[in-house]
Scaffold this motif. Structure first.
Motif, short mmCIF file in Angstrom:
data_model
loop_
_atom_site.label_atom_id
_atom_site.label_comp_id
_atom_site.label_asym_id
_atom_site.label_seq_id
_atom_site.Cartn_x
_atom_site.Cartn_y
_atom_site.Cartn_z
N TYR A 428 0.74 -1.08 0.26
CA TYR A 428 0.17 -0.02 0.06
C TYR A 428 0.79 1.32 0.13
N ARG A 429 2.01 1.37 0.94
CA ARG A 429 2.85 2.34 1.04
C ARG A 429 3.56 2.80 -0.25
N GLU A 430 4.08 1.88 -1.08
CA GLU A 430 4.91 1.65 -2.07
C GLU A 430 4.14 2.25 -3.21
N GLN A 431 2.68 1.92 -3.23
CA GLN A 431 1.85 2.55 -4.10
C GLN A 431 1.47 4.04 -4.08
N GLN A 436 2.84 9.88 -5.27
CA GLN A 436 3.34 11.15 -4.90
C GLN A 436 4.57 11.62 -5.40
N LEU A 437 5.26 10.65 -6.23
CA LEU A 437 6.61 11.01 -7.00
C LEU A 437 6.37 11.14 -8.24
N ILE A 438 5.67 10.33 -8.81
CA ILE A 438 5.52 10.42 -10.32
C ILE A 438 5.27 11.73 -11.01
N PRO A 439 4.21 12.75 -10.05
CA PRO A 439 4.16 14.03 -10.69
C PRO A 439 5.11 14.88 -10.99
N ALA A 440 6.25 14.63 -10.25
CA ALA A 440 7.54 15.41 -10.32
C ALA A 440 8.28 15.17 -11.49
N ILE A 441 8.00 13.82 -11.97
CA ILE A 441 8.94 13.39 -13.28
C ILE A 441 8.11 13.97 -14.37
N ASN A 442 8.37 15.07 -15.08
CA ASN A 442 8.05 15.98 -16.08
C ASN A 442 9.19 16.45 -16.61
N GLU A 443 8.74 16.89 -18.09
CA GLU A 443 9.91 17.53 -18.97
C GLU A 443 9.92 18.97 -18.64
N ILE A 479 10.35 3.69 -8.84
CA ILE A 479 9.88 2.55 -8.03
C ILE A 479 10.78 2.17 -7.00
N GLN A 480 12.00 2.41 -7.18
CA GLN A 480 13.21 1.97 -6.09
C GLN A 480 12.70 3.05 -4.86
N GLN A 481 12.89 4.34 -5.36
CA GLN A 481 12.58 5.24 -4.25
C GLN A 481 11.31 5.16 -3.38
N ALA A 482 10.41 4.74 -4.24
CA ALA A 482 9.12 4.67 -3.45
C ALA A 482 8.93 3.43 -2.66
N PHE A 487 9.64 1.15 3.11
CA PHE A 487 10.14 0.70 4.19
C PHE A 487 10.54 1.56 5.32
N ASN A 488 10.85 2.80 5.06
CA ASN A 488 11.06 3.91 5.99
C ASN A 488 9.75 3.61 6.99
N ASP A 489 8.55 3.81 6.16
CA ASP A 489 7.25 4.02 6.83
C ASP A 489 6.97 2.91 7.90
N LEU A 490 7.46 1.61 7.53
CA LEU A 490 7.33 0.34 8.24
C LEU A 490 8.16 0.59 9.41
#
Length: 513
Positions: A428-431, A436-443, A479-482, A487-490
């Motif tokens: 759940y937290r990875e998703q 949260q991260l994917i909107p920052a990946i833009n050109e 994906i790796q950063q998510a 893991f940090n949340d857990l």
């Protein structure tokens, strides 16, 4: 030590009985070790017996379900047939089933034999605990419980590492064959040295069969739901939902049966004692951390860092080594402090050691986990020993078998619940972090444009579509950063659980005198 109720023997047991107890401890170690020893070798076992991914998980699940049904039953069986007879029969069955597991040629055979192995070996865990409180004086219980606490925490900690090492250098069959010689020696040692009581066949005549069946169904279905729920998307699976309903109904009927019959299979009235109830809660929460962290760390190192089983084992060895050093020291000096102080400080250390891992990165390795593991290892032992003493230390010989069974069951159920929560929460937290991260990946961001250009240049002449490969590379990094953030949340939430139950230790009664 609590001084209300039964005080136990006043003299040290004979040398024969002490050696018999050590043999029982080895049997307990084998039974707990086999829960986790196959964890890192499931892929090799899967290939060896031509099993599917869904089928291979039952190698673990069948063992756990069968074991958790036997554990609370062991005390009653010991009263009927004697501790020595039940322990030897349990160890012999466990050893023979281990041979069968090594010789299994199909997944069906292996699952059945693992269930037999778990059921037969399950009795050795609570009976060893019960024997310690039956033959040793309470004044020496610190050192005795240090040995048992070390076994109970060390075995699951080193299980995956030892299993990976054996599979890598020998074969998966030896995961089971290593039990044969120790199992035979334990049978001989306990039978010849640990004749401490006599069976009472009259107990068999008033055995609550209905309560036994309800308990088996309740614990078996509960373990099944916790083990298989995440893989089957919990209650969206008709099987999981059905099992949960059966678990709930059988649980309610079991509680009703316990309080409505004169000779219940498990005496839940023991929970009227405040120290007993607190000890059970503490060991349940310790089970969450013990089994949860043993599961969580290999996931991080294998998934994020790409470590091999041997490399993971080298990192996790720190926890086992710490407990090995700390256990005799806590056993030796623990009586200088109250149980309340030890449990409070132990839970605090587990919490702090867990919270120290909330800032992991994709480069975190041995050094980032060294001191947190040391602090957690000392904390486990520091609160495990007094938890067992306040739970079982003042029970009568008739009660201690049932109390030890409940103690072991709650540790295992805590572990099962911890694994279920970790699996579900991690996904759940990875998703969540991906979204949260994917909107920052833009050109529109220079860093993204530069990274895309760099990756695209790397793939020029290597793949048909360098741009698509570059985009995939960035997606993999996200994906790796998510995953790392999950893991940090857990680690944060596990640490908070221990901080939240710290006030519980303040309710432990002070000993009189």
């Amino acid at each position: 030590m609590s001084d209300h109720g039964y005080q136990g023997p006043q003299r040290m047991p004979s040398r024969r009985q002490q050696l018999g107890f050590l043999a029982a401890v080895v049997g307990m170690f084998m039974a707990i070790l086999d829960i986790q020893i196959v964890a890192s070798s499931l892929n090799e076992i899967q290939a060896g017996v031509s099993a599917s991914r869904d089928e291979i998980s039952w190698v673990q699940t069948s063992y756990l379900i069968a074991e958790i049904v036997m554990i609370p039953l062991a005390g009653t069986l010991a009263r009927i047939f004697s501790t020595r007879a039940v322990f030897v029969f349990s160890c012999a069955g466990f050893t023979l089933a281990s041979i069968g597991c090594a010789m299994a040629s199909s997944i069906g055979e292996l699952i059945v034999l693992r269930a037999i192995q778990g059921f037969m070996g399950g009795a050795m865990i609570p009976l060893t605990q019960a024997v310690s409180f039956t033959i040793f004086p309470r004044a020496r219980m610190g050192s005795v419980q240090a040995v048992i606490g070390l076994v109970a925490t060390l075995a699951p900690s080193i299980g995956p590492t030892l299993g990976g090492y054996i599979t890598e250098h020998l074969s998966w069959h030896w995961l089971f064959l290593i039990n044969v010689i120790p199992g035979a020696l334990v049978c001989i040692g306990v039978w010849t040295l640990l004749d401490i009581d006599r069976g009472d066949r009259r107990v068999l005549a008033r055995l609550d069969v209905i309560g036994l069946i309800l308990m088996a169904v309740f614990l078996g279905t509960l373990e099944f739901v916790l083990e298989e729920g995440h893989d089957d998307d919990w209650f969206s699976s008709r099987l999981i939902a059905s099992m949960a309903i059966v678990c709930g109904i059988s649980g309610l009927l079991f509680v009703w049966r316990v309080f409505s019959t004169d000779h219940p299979i498990i005496d839940l009235r023991l929970f009227r004692d405040r120290d007993f109830a607190i000890g059970i809660v503490v060991i349940f929460v310790l089970g969450i951390a013990l089994y949860g962290l043993v599961y969580l760390m290999p996931l991080f190192f294998g998934g994020v860092r790409g470590y091999s089983s041997l490399q993971i084992g080298e990192v996790m060895f720190v926890t086992g080594a710490t407990m090995f050093v700390a256990a005799p020291l806590i056993g030796l000096f623990g009586d200088r402090f109250s149980h309340r102080t030890l449990i409070l400080s132990g839970l605090a250390m587990v919490a702090i050691g867990t919270l120290l891992n909330v800032n992991l990165t994709d480069q975190s390795g041995f050094h980032e986990f060294f001191w947190p593991q040391v602090i957690r290892g000392v904390g486990f032992i520091t609160c495990m020993i007094p938890a067992s003493r306040i739970t079982l230390g003042h029970l009568t010989p008739e009660q201690v078998g049932q109390g030890a069974g409940m103690f072991s069951v709650m540790r295992n159920l805590g572990g099962a619940m911890g694994l279920a929560l970790i699996d579900t929460t991690l996904s759940y937290r990875e998703q969540y972090h991906w979204q949260q991260l994917i909107p920052a990946i833009n050109e529109g961001r220079d860093a993204v444009v530069e990274a895309l250009a760099q990756y695209q240049q790397q793939f020029e002449g290597m793949v048909a579509d360098p741009q698509a490969a570059a985009i995939q590379m960035i997606a993999d990094r996200v994906i790796q950063q998510a995953n790392v953030l999950a893991f940090n949340d857990l680690f944060l939430w596990l640490g908070m659980i221990y901080l939240l139950i710290l006030p519980l230790a303040l309710l432990v009664r002070r000993p009189r005198g």
